[in-house]
Design an enzyme around this catalytic site. Structure first.
Site, PDB file in Angstrom:
ATOM      1  N   SER A 115       0.785  -1.247  -0.016  1.00 10.55           N
ATOM      2  CA  SER A 115       0.105  -0.128  -0.079  1.00 10.55           C
ATOM      3  C   SER A 115       0.812   1.228  -0.022  1.00 10.55           C
ATOM      4  O   SER A 115       0.607   2.211  -0.749  1.00 10.55           O
ATOM      5  CB  SER A 115      -0.745   0.007   1.293  1.00 10.55           C
ATOM      6  OG  SER A 115      -1.993  -0.821   1.098  1.00 10.55           O
ATOM      7  N   PHE A 153      -2.665  10.217  -0.710  1.00  9.51           N
ATOM      8  CA  PHE A 153      -3.754  10.687  -1.747  1.00  9.51           C
ATOM      9  C   PHE A 153      -5.040  10.746  -0.923  1.00  9.51           C
ATOM     10  O   PHE A 153      -5.374   9.883  -0.582  1.00  9.51           O
ATOM     11  CB  PHE A 153      -3.596   9.606  -2.573  1.00  9.51           C
ATOM     12  CG  PHE A 153      -4.628   9.537  -3.786  1.00  9.51           C
ATOM     13  CD1 PHE A 153      -4.386  10.393  -4.834  1.00  9.51           C
ATOM     14  CD2 PHE A 153      -5.910   8.906  -3.661  1.00  9.51           C
ATOM     15  CE1 PHE A 153      -4.995   9.884  -5.977  1.00  9.51           C
ATOM     16  CE2 PHE A 153      -6.709   9.037  -4.685  1.00  9.51           C
ATOM     17  CZ  PHE A 153      -6.402   9.345  -5.968  1.00  9.51           C
ATOM     18  N   LEU A 155      -8.915  11.349  -1.540  1.00 10.04           N
ATOM     19  CA  LEU A 155      -9.859  11.209  -2.435  1.00 10.04           C
ATOM     20  C   LEU A 155     -11.197  10.976  -1.536  1.00 10.04           C
ATOM     21  O   LEU A 155     -12.247  11.770  -1.537  1.00 10.04           O
ATOM     22  CB  LEU A 155      -9.847  10.289  -3.661  1.00 10.04           C
ATOM     23  CG  LEU A 155     -10.979  10.192  -4.496  1.00 10.04           C
ATOM     24  CD1 LEU A 155     -11.263  11.582  -5.417  1.00 10.04           C
ATOM     25  CD2 LEU A 155     -10.759   8.933  -5.510  1.00 10.04           C
ATOM     26  N   GLY A 262      -7.674   8.273 -13.081  1.00 18.56           N
ATOM     27  CA  GLY A 262      -6.698   7.939 -13.981  1.00 18.56           C
ATOM     28  C   GLY A 262      -5.418   7.506 -13.166  1.00 18.56           C
ATOM     29  O   GLY A 262      -4.873   6.513 -13.203  1.00 18.56           O
ATOM     30  N   ARG A 293       2.532 -31.791   8.137  1.00 19.11           N
ATOM     31  CA  ARG A 293       1.451 -31.980   9.424  1.00 19.11           C
ATOM     32  C   ARG A 293       0.747 -33.417   9.420  1.00 19.11           C
ATOM     33  O   ARG A 293       0.375 -33.689   8.313  1.00 19.11           O
ATOM     34  CB  ARG A 293       0.123 -30.945   9.323  1.00 19.11           C
ATOM     35  CG  ARG A 293      -0.925 -31.222  10.285  1.00 19.11           C
ATOM     36  CD  ARG A 293      -0.242 -30.973  11.659  1.00 19.11           C
ATOM     37  NE  ARG A 293      -1.235 -30.998  12.709  1.00 19.11           N
ATOM     38  CZ  ARG A 293      -1.241 -30.846  13.966  1.00 19.11           C
ATOM     39  NH1 ARG A 293      -0.003 -31.024  14.375  1.00 19.11           N
ATOM     40  NH2 ARG A 293      -2.173 -30.855  14.595  1.00 19.11           N
ATOM     41  N   GLY A 364      -5.456 -25.319  10.309  1.00 21.02           N
ATOM     42  CA  GLY A 364      -6.210 -25.525  11.703  1.00 21.02           C
ATOM     43  C   GLY A 364      -5.731 -24.471  12.481  1.00 21.02           C
ATOM     44  O   GLY A 364      -5.808 -23.375  12.144  1.00 21.02           O
ATOM     45  N   GLY A 365      -5.526 -24.924  13.889  1.00 20.20           N
ATOM     46  CA  GLY A 365      -5.380 -23.999  15.115  1.00 20.20           C
ATOM     47  C   GLY A 365      -4.117 -23.013  14.633  1.00 20.20           C
ATOM     48  O   GLY A 365      -4.188 -21.652  14.937  1.00 20.20           O
ATOM     49  N   GLU A 388      -9.677   1.159  -3.388  1.00 19.20           N
ATOM     50  CA  GLU A 388      -9.468   1.237  -4.840  1.00 19.20           C
ATOM     51  C   GLU A 388     -10.465   0.949  -5.724  1.00 19.20           C
ATOM     52  O   GLU A 388     -10.336   0.357  -6.533  1.00 19.20           O
ATOM     53  CB  GLU A 388      -8.153   0.528  -5.104  1.00 19.20           C
ATOM     54  CG  GLU A 388      -6.742   0.975  -4.621  1.00 19.20           C
ATOM     55  CD  GLU A 388      -5.975   1.984  -5.261  1.00 19.20           C
ATOM     56  OE1 GLU A 388      -6.644   2.470  -6.255  1.00 19.20           O
ATOM     57  OE2 GLU A 388      -4.841   2.134  -4.834  1.00 19.20           O
TER      58      GLU A 388
END
Ligand code: TGC
Ligand code: FAD
Length: 409
Positions: A115, A153, A155, A262, A293, A364-365, A388
Site C-alpha cells: 500500500s 492521496f 480522495l 486515472g 503435518r 487448523g489452529g 481502490e
C-alpha cells in the site's frame, strides 16, 4: 544434536521475533518464459529484499499496529517508489510488467507495505508526473523516489467513498493563494506523510488536484486506530481548516473526476499483481504445511479434501498470473481500458482472499497464529478488496462496460 540445534534456532528466532522465510514462488505455467532478463532481475531483487528486510519484522509491526519506517529506504532501493517514472525524475524507468512484479513481491511480504508503495508511486508520483508542470516534477519527484518524502492521496471523504464525485472538500481563489477546507478519511500514509495530493472542488464545482505540504497552517493528519486489517500500514485523516495553499501547488494539466480516476487505474493495476503475491505466499505456506503435518498417521496433504484446496489454489493463481501479465502487455502498449483494469483488480483480489481463507483452514489452529503469515494476509485483503474501488463497484464497472447500462445510480 539436530534437535538441540533446532531448539536453539527456534529460541533465537522467538527472542529476536525473526522467522525463517522459506517461500518458493509457484510458476505452474512457466510464466518466467514470458519475462525479460530485466523483469527477472527486478523481481528477484525485490524478492530477496522482502525475505531479508520485511519477513523477519512484519509480524511484530502488524501486531503492534505500526508501519516499519526503517524499510522506506529499502523500498526506494528496489525501485518501488515510481517503478515506471522516468529515471530523470528519480524513478526506476521500468515497464508496466516490471512495476507489477515489484508490487507482487512486496505484497507477498505484506499488503500494507505494498500500500505504501502503491500510494507513493501511482497516487502521488503519477499525478505529479502526468498532471503537474516541470517545476512541480523537479521539486517533488526525486524526493519521493528516494523515500526522503512520503506522500498520501486524499480522495475519499467521510460521506463520499464509492461516489467521489460528490466530494465537498473545496478551495476558493483568494487572489495570491487558494483557501482549502474539508476533510478526507481512510488515507494511507497520512499520519507521517510529508505531502498530500488532495482532490477538491473549485468555486465552479470542478475537481482539481492540489499538493498540500505538512507544516501548512490548518493542515492536520490524525491517525485512525483500531484497525483489524492492514495493521502495518498507517491510515488516517487529512483535515483542512482554512489552509492557505500556494497557487503553484495546483496540478495544472488535468481536472475533473477523470484525473483521480486515472491515478486509480495505475494503482489498481499494481494491486492486480500485488494480490497474486499474497495468494502465492498463502498457497506456498499451506502446501509446505500439508506435507509436514501428520494426522491419522498421514500427512494431511494426502487427504483428497486438502488436495482439492491446493489444486484449486494453484489453478486460480495461474489464471490470475496470466490475467495480470496480459494486462501488463496492454498497459505497456497503451490499449488497456479502465474496465479491463477493474476486472483484474476484482478477480485477483477475490482470488487471493479465497485462497487466504482456505489456506488458513488448512493450517487448523496454527492458521490463526502469527507464527504463519496467512491470517495477516487474510485480514489485510479485507482492506484490499474494499479500497481502490470495492469488489461490487468493480463488478458494476464490468457490467456497465458489457451492457452500456449504468447501474450505479
Ligand atoms: P463517471 O461519470 O463514470 O466518470 C467521471 C469521469 O471520469 C472518467 N473516468 C475515468 N477516467 C480515468 N480512469 C478511470 N478509471 C475512469 N472512470 C471514469 C469518465 O470518463 C468521466 O470523464 P468525463 O470527462 O466524461 O467527465 O463517474 P461516476 O461519478 O459515475 O463514478 C464512477 C465510479 C463509481 C466507477 C467511480 O467513481 C469509482 O471508481 N468509484 C470508486 C472510488 C474509489 O476507487 N476510490 C479509491 C480511493 S483511493 C484508495 O482507495 C487508495 S487505497 C491505496 C492503498 O493503500 O493501496
Ligand atoms: P461505501 O462507498 O459507503 O460503500 C459501502 C458498501 O456499499 C460497499 O459494499 C459498496 O460496494 C456498496 N455500494 C456503494 N455504492 C454502490 C452502488 N452504487 N451499487 C451497489 N453497491 C454500492 N481512500 C483514499 O482516498 N486514499 C487512500 O489512501 C485510502 N486508503 C485506504 C486504506 C484503507 C485501509 C481503507 C479501508 C480504505 C482506504 N481508502 C482510501 C478509502 C477506500 O477507497 C474506500 O473505503 C472505498 O472506496 C469504499 O468507500 P466507503 O468505505 O465509503 O464505502
Amino acid at each position: 544434536m539436530l534437535g538441540t540445534i533446532s531448539y536453539i534456532n527456534s529460541l533465537f528466532l522467538t527472542q529476536t521475533k525473526m522467522k525463517p522465510d522459506l517461500f518458493e514462488a509457484p510458476d505452474y505455467y512457466n510464466l518466467d518464459e514470458l519475462l525479460t532478463e530485466e523483469h527477472k532481475l527486478v523481481r528477484d531483487a525485490a524478492r530477496e529484499w522482502v525475505k531479508r528486510d520485511v519477513s523477519p519484522i512484519i509480524e511484530e509491526y502488524a501486531q503492534k499496529a505500526e508501519f516499519p519506517k526503517q524499510i522506506v529506504k529499502g523500498l526506494a532501493d528496489i525501485g518501488a517508489f515510481g517503478p515506471y517514472i522516468p529515471v530523470e525524475y528519480g524513478g526506476a524507468g521500468l515497464d508496466q510488467i516490471g512495476y507489477g512484479l515489484i508490487m507482487q513481491e512486496i505484497e507477498r511480504g505484506d499488503s500494507g507495505v505494498r500500500s505504501t508503495a502503491s500510494v507513493q508511486s501511482s497516487l502521488v508520483m503519477y499525478p505529479i508526473w502526468k498532471y503537474g508542470n516541470e517545476a512541480q516534477r523537479q521539486k517533488y519527484l526525486p524526493k519521493l523516489a528516494s523515500g526522503e518524502w512520503i506522500g498520501s492521496f486524499g480522495l475519499t471523504e467521510p460521506d463520499h467513498g464509492s461516489n467521489p464525485s460528490g466530494m465537498t472538500t473545496n478551495f476558493k481563489d483568494m487572489g495570491d493563494h487558494y483557501l482549502l477546507n474539508g476533510a478526507k478519511m481512510w488515507i494511507s500514509n497520512s499520519p507521517f506523510c510529508n505531502i498530500a495530493v488532495v482532490w477538491a472542488k473549485n468555486e465552479e464545482g470542478r475537481i482539481h488536484g492540489l499538493i498540500v505540504e505538512r507544516g501548512m497552517e490548518g493542515f492536520t493528519t490524525p491517525e485512525t486506530h483500531n484497525k483489524w486489517s492492514l495493521r502495518a500500514s498507517a491510515t488516517g485523516e487529512l483535515i483542512f481548516d482554512n489552509v492557505k495553499v500556494p497557487k503553484e501547488n495546483l496540478l495544472p494539466n488535468k481536472s475533473g473526476l477523470g484525473a483521480p480516476l486515472g491515478c486509480l487505474d495505475s494503482a489498481r493495476f499494481g494491486i492486480a499483481w500485488g494480490a497474486i503475491g499474497a495468494a502465492m505466499d498463502c498457497y506456498d505456506t499451506a502446501l509446505r504445511y500439508s506435507k509436514e503435518r501428520m494426522q491419522f498417521g498421514k500427512p494431511i496433504g494426502q487427504f483428497q479434501l486438502q488436495q482439492k484446496k491446493l489444486a484449486e489454489m494453484i489453478t486460480e493463481i495461474t489464471k490470475a498470473q496470466l490475467l495480470a501479465w496480459r494486462l501488463g502487455v496492454m498497459r505497456e502498449n497503451g490499449t488497456a481500458t479502465s474496465a479491463q483494469i477493474s476486472m483484474a483488480k476484482r478477480n485477483n483480489v477475490d482470488m487471493a482472499l479465497t485462497i487466504a481463507r482456505d489456506a488458513r483452514q488448512m493450517l487448523g489452529g496454527m492458521g490463526i497464529s502469527g507464527e504463519y503469515s496467512i491470517m495477516r494476509h487474510m485480514m489485510n485483503l479485507e482492506s484490499v478488496v474494499t479500497y481502490e474501488g470495492t469488489h461490487d463497484i468493480h463488478l458494476l464497472i464490468t457490467g456497465l462496460d458489457v451492457t452500456g447500462l449504468n447501474a450505479f445510480k
